[in-house]
Scaffold this motif. Structure first.
Motif, PDB file in Angstrom:
ATOM      1  N   PHE A 192       0.812  -1.172  -0.071  1.00 37.67           N
ATOM      2  CA  PHE A 192       0.020  -0.167  -0.039  1.00 37.67           C
ATOM      3  C   PHE A 192       0.823   1.211  -0.095  1.00 37.67           C
ATOM      4  N   LEU A 193       1.985   1.255   0.900  1.00 39.83           N
ATOM      5  CA  LEU A 193       2.856   2.525   0.763  1.00 39.83           C
ATOM      6  C   LEU A 193       3.362   2.594  -0.478  1.00 39.83           C
ATOM      7  N   ARG A 194       3.581   1.660  -1.343  1.00 42.85           N
ATOM      8  CA  ARG A 194       4.306   1.734  -2.740  1.00 42.85           C
ATOM      9  C   ARG A 194       3.074   2.164  -3.720  1.00 42.85           C
ATOM     10  N   ASP A 195       1.888   1.458  -3.755  1.00 40.75           N
ATOM     11  CA  ASP A 195       1.049   1.753  -4.727  1.00 40.75           C
ATOM     12  C   ASP A 195       0.402   2.983  -4.237  1.00 40.75           C
ATOM     13  N   SER A 196       0.133   3.260  -3.346  1.00 38.15           N
ATOM     14  CA  SER A 196      -0.866   4.642  -2.844  1.00 38.15           C
ATOM     15  C   SER A 196       0.075   5.851  -3.317  1.00 38.15           C
ATOM     16  N   THR A 197       1.413   5.888  -3.288  1.00 37.26           N
ATOM     17  CA  THR A 197       2.163   6.797  -3.689  1.00 37.26           C
ATOM     18  C   THR A 197       2.129   7.069  -5.347  1.00 37.26           C
ATOM     19  N   LYS A 198       2.110   5.696  -6.107  1.00 41.27           N
ATOM     20  CA  LYS A 198       1.867   5.708  -7.479  1.00 41.27           C
ATOM     21  C   LYS A 198       0.580   6.326  -7.823  1.00 41.27           C
ATOM     22  N   TYR A 199      -0.418   6.007  -6.910  1.00 44.16           N
ATOM     23  CA  TYR A 199      -1.711   6.573  -7.393  1.00 44.16           C
ATOM     24  C   TYR A 199      -1.832   8.071  -7.417  1.00 44.16           C
ATOM     25  N   ILE A 200      -1.440   8.635  -6.246  1.00 46.38           N
ATOM     26  CA  ILE A 200      -1.480   9.947  -5.826  1.00 46.38           C
ATOM     27  C   ILE A 200      -0.525  10.778  -6.801  1.00 46.38           C
ATOM     28  N   ASP A 201       0.581  10.153  -7.321  1.00 48.81           N
ATOM     29  CA  ASP A 201       1.331  10.767  -8.501  1.00 48.81           C
ATOM     30  C   ASP A 201       0.547  10.658  -9.739  1.00 48.81           C
ATOM     31  N   GLU A 240     -10.119  11.089   2.428  1.00 46.62           N
ATOM     32  CA  GLU A 240      -9.862  12.291   1.620  1.00 46.62           C
ATOM     33  C   GLU A 240     -10.033  11.868   0.257  1.00 46.62           C
ATOM     34  N   THR A 241      -9.791  10.788  -0.109  1.00 50.19           N
ATOM     35  CA  THR A 241      -9.909  10.334  -1.621  1.00 50.19           C
ATOM     36  C   THR A 241     -11.287  10.292  -1.859  1.00 50.19           C
ATOM     37  N   ASN A 242     -12.354  10.071  -0.989  1.00 47.11           N
ATOM     38  CA  ASN A 242     -13.852  10.306  -1.461  1.00 47.11           C
ATOM     39  C   ASN A 242     -14.133  11.709  -1.498  1.00 47.11           C
ATOM     40  N   THR A 243     -13.658  12.654  -0.466  1.00 46.50           N
ATOM     41  CA  THR A 243     -13.778  14.121  -0.856  1.00 46.50           C
ATOM     42  C   THR A 243     -13.301  14.460  -2.039  1.00 46.50           C
ATOM     43  N   LEU A 244     -11.945  14.052  -2.492  1.00 43.89           N
ATOM     44  CA  LEU A 244     -11.373  14.650  -3.855  1.00 43.89           C
ATOM     45  C   LEU A 244     -12.154  14.168  -4.987  1.00 43.89           C
ATOM     46  N   ARG A 245     -12.435  12.860  -4.808  1.00 43.50           N
ATOM     47  CA  ARG A 245     -13.550  12.445  -5.997  1.00 43.50           C
ATOM     48  C   ARG A 245     -14.877  13.226  -6.224  1.00 43.50           C
ATOM     49  N   LYS A 246     -15.538  13.461  -5.229  1.00 41.45           N
ATOM     50  CA  LYS A 246     -16.734  14.162  -5.103  1.00 41.45           C
ATOM     51  C   LYS A 246     -16.473  15.621  -5.852  1.00 41.45           C
ATOM     52  N   PHE A 247     -15.361  16.365  -5.456  1.00 43.95           N
ATOM     53  CA  PHE A 247     -15.110  17.686  -5.874  1.00 43.95           C
ATOM     54  C   PHE A 247     -14.796  17.791  -7.525  1.00 43.95           C
ATOM     55  N   GLU A 296     -10.999  23.795  -8.411  1.00 49.45           N
ATOM     56  CA  GLU A 296     -10.386  24.426  -7.395  1.00 49.45           C
ATOM     57  C   GLU A 296     -10.423  23.946  -6.138  1.00 49.45           C
ATOM     58  N   SER A 297     -11.580  23.383  -5.610  1.00 49.30           N
ATOM     59  CA  SER A 297     -11.854  22.544  -4.466  1.00 49.30           C
ATOM     60  C   SER A 297     -11.106  21.420  -4.587  1.00 49.30           C
ATOM     61  N   GLY A 298     -11.169  20.805  -5.845  1.00 45.91           N
ATOM     62  CA  GLY A 298     -10.367  19.403  -6.055  1.00 45.91           C
ATOM     63  C   GLY A 298      -9.057  19.617  -6.117  1.00 45.91           C
ATOM     64  N   LYS A 299      -8.547  20.701  -6.517  1.00 47.76           N
ATOM     65  CA  LYS A 299      -6.877  20.681  -6.478  1.00 47.76           C
ATOM     66  C   LYS A 299      -6.601  20.846  -4.725  1.00 47.76           C
ATOM     67  N   ALA A 300      -6.939  21.829  -3.952  1.00 45.31           N
ATOM     68  CA  ALA A 300      -6.918  22.092  -2.814  1.00 45.31           C
ATOM     69  C   ALA A 300      -7.085  20.537  -1.921  1.00 45.31           C
ATOM     70  N   LEU A 333      -6.692  17.768  -3.269  1.00 40.99           N
ATOM     71  CA  LEU A 333      -5.578  16.955  -3.422  1.00 40.99           C
ATOM     72  C   LEU A 333      -4.289  17.073  -2.941  1.00 40.99           C
ATOM     73  N   GLN A 334      -4.141  18.499  -2.350  1.00 39.41           N
ATOM     74  CA  GLN A 334      -2.823  18.833  -1.599  1.00 39.41           C
ATOM     75  C   GLN A 334      -3.057  18.087  -0.134  1.00 39.41           C
ATOM     76  N   LYS A 335      -4.269  18.411   0.341  1.00 40.57           N
ATOM     77  CA  LYS A 335      -4.633  17.598   1.585  1.00 40.57           C
ATOM     78  C   LYS A 335      -4.501  16.366   1.827  1.00 40.57           C
ATOM     79  N   LEU A 336      -5.028  15.686   0.653  1.00 39.24           N
ATOM     80  CA  LEU A 336      -4.557  13.937   0.381  1.00 39.24           C
ATOM     81  C   LEU A 336      -3.210  13.721   0.580  1.00 39.24           C
ATOM     82  N   LYS A 337      -2.236  14.761  -0.382  1.00 41.16           N
ATOM     83  CA  LYS A 337      -0.952  14.436  -0.224  1.00 41.16           C
ATOM     84  C   LYS A 337      -0.326  14.496   0.972  1.00 41.16           C
ATOM     85  N   ALA A 338      -0.599  15.678   1.837  1.00 42.92           N
ATOM     86  CA  ALA A 338      -0.293  15.812   3.210  1.00 42.92           C
ATOM     87  C   ALA A 338      -0.673  14.716   4.073  1.00 42.92           C
ATOM     88  N   GLU A 339      -1.958  14.500   4.045  1.00 44.26           N
ATOM     89  CA  GLU A 339      -2.403  13.010   4.823  1.00 44.26           C
ATOM     90  C   GLU A 339      -1.534  11.822   4.378  1.00 44.26           C
TER      91      GLU A 339
END
Lengths: 138, 146
Positions: free
Chosen positions: B50-59, B97-104, B111-115, B117-123
């Motif tokens: 998950f550590l490996r794949d989640s990084t790839k998905y977010i990238d 956070e992924t659910n929130t991202l998808r919804k936006f 704009e909210s989607g991009k913000a 995504l930053q929150k998801l990256k921090a999390e």
């Protein structure tokens, strides 16, 4: 045939399953989950691989079909398998929870639908349907 | 047998992951029951995967967002993969956070989607740091048993 006796599954012949999912975490967890239930299983990474495996002559009692996959998604793969005459129990597995999206997946030819995360209890509820139908379908 | 101190540290670390809402207690406890002598490294392996794949998905989500035009099909697939794998692993905050991202993005609110995504990256960065430590401790505990 899978028979539920005294709280455990008695398998006349060993049950087989195909896990169809593009995500490696889900592949690993679902494979292990089925293994622990004594169900011999293999993994396909997308719908097309699932079709190819069936075209090679393999058949399964149970297919766990993810909805969202590249190359061929679960809806298309389920339709194709049914068109090929595959009557295995096909359970859709997804994180989608919108009624219309689930309906669309069911109408492709699913026998059951379970929301992720998958657990032994959810798989057993699917297995009960095989038991109640009285047969293992090929 | 892993030393008492190490086992205690492991237990405290595990509990803190639950208390901080990083991992879901019920889902992780359930996954731990799938580990046995046939597959003694199951938990470590799925956490590492998950550590490996989640990084790839977010990238991939970020790259898809940066292309012109935006590659919505790729973004959609990656968001669903992240949603599915985080749900299966019990990575609650990342799943949320992924659910929130998808919804936006589905609502067209870029704009909210991009913000988001930053929150998801921090999390995700926080999750990676803490889970990497936990996986390291799990490995150490197993090694000290030999």
């Amino acid at each position: 045939m899978a028979t539920h006796i005294n709280g455990s599954w008695e398998l006349g012949a060993k049950m087989t399953a195909l896990v169809v999912d593009d995500d490696s975490i889900n592949q690993t967890i679902h494979h292990r989950l089925l293994e622990q239930l004594g169900i011999e299983n293999q993994v396909a990474r997308n719908g097309k691989e699932a079709i190819d495996i069936h075209c090679s002559g393999k058949k399964f009692d149970l297919i766990l079909m993810d909805r969202d996959m590249p190359i061929m998604n679960g809806i298309e793969a389920t339709r194709k398998l049914r068109a090929m005459g595959i009557r295995s129990m096909i359970a859709g597995v997804s994180t989608r929870c919108v009624k219309q999206e689930i309906q669309e997946f069911m109408e492709a030819g699913l026998d059951d639908y379970q929301e992720k995360p998958l657990t032994s209890a959810k798989i057993i509820s699917i297995l009960r349907k095989i038991h109640h139908s009285g047969s293992i379908s090929y | 047998m892993a030393s008492t101190a190490l086992r205690q540290q492991l237990s405290i670390m595990r509990q803190s992951l639950f208390d901080e809402g990083i991992l879901d207690h019920d889902q992780v406890s359930y996954l731990e029951t799938l580990e046995n002598e046939d597959d003694p490294d199951f938990i470590e392996n799925i956490f590492t995967l998950f550590l490996r794949d989640s990084t790839k998905y977010i990238d991939s989500i970020e790259k898809a967002l940066e292309t012109t035009p935006i590659d919505y099909p790729v973004m959609d697939i990656m968001m669903y993969r992240l949603k599915g794998s985080s749900a299966s692993l019990g990575a609650s905050k990342i799943n949320g956070e992924t659910n929130t991202l998808r919804k936006f993005f589905h609502d067209g609110d870029m704009e909210s989607g991009k913000a988001s995504l930053q929150k998801l990256k921090a999390e995700h960065a926080n999750f990676k740091e803490k889970l990497a430590v936990y996986v390291g401790m799990l490995k150490q505990a197993k090694l000290s048993e030999y």
